[in-house]
Scaffold this active site. Structure first.
Site, PDB file in Angstrom:
ATOM      1  CB  CYS A   9      -0.997  -0.003   1.155  1.00 44.43           C
ATOM      2  SG  CYS A   9      -0.309   0.140   2.804  1.00 44.43           S
ATOM      3  CB  CYS A  44       0.679   0.776  -4.151  1.00 46.11           C
ATOM      4  SG  CYS A  44       0.864  -0.435  -5.464  1.00 46.11           S
ATOM      5  CB  CYS A  99       2.891  -1.976  -7.555  1.00 43.80           C
ATOM      6  SG  CYS A  99       3.349  -3.617  -7.007  1.00 43.80           S
TER       7      CYS A  99
END
Length: 138
Positions: free
Chosen positions: A12, A86, A90
């Site tokens: 996150c 996120c 990522c």
């Protein structure tokens, strides 16, 4: 025949709430049958105190945890990558299993607001364990 435990990475933004709870539940329920990591794309300095308290209520102590920075290596060496808001931070590597869990962000919330997020994460962890063919510990 030996099998290695699957590695699951929870991501996150701040690694101070959702990913910490998910990692703690998977560690608690999966034991040594699964390797667990968590990280954030912009880690906070500390884990959210309301999250620590909410997890303490269900018998899991995460008070010693610290937010960690997301690295490409952490993603690359994980079998399952679960993102929780996120965004595009990522990295993507072919051959990994990616899941995106849409959950409210506990940042700035009190314990009462964190409890339903915690409970939703626990249910998702139990489903994940079933999908990984790992029996949850009592």
């Amino acid at each position: 025949m030996t099998t290695t435990a699957p590695t699951v990475l929870f991501v996150c933004v701040h690694n101070a709430g959702r990913s910490q709870m998910a990692a703690a539940f998977l560690t608690h329920l999966g034991g040594d049958r699964v390797a667990v990591r968590s990280a954030g794309s912009a880690p906070a300095d500390t884990v959210n105190p309301a999250v620590v308290e909410a997890m303490r209520e269900v018998g899991i102590d995460i008070s010693a945890e610290t937010p960690k920075m997301l690295t490409a290596q952490a993603v690359q060496t994980s079998d399952v990558v679960i993102t929780m808001g996120c965004g595009d931070a990522c990295p993507y590597f072919p051959g990994k299993r990616y899941l995106n869990w849409k959950l409210d962000d506990p940042a700035g919330q009190g314990v009462a607001a964190v409890r339903p997020i915690r409970d939703a994460i626990e249910q998702r962890i139990r489903v994940l364990l079933t999908e990984l063919d790992i029996e949850a510990r009592a």
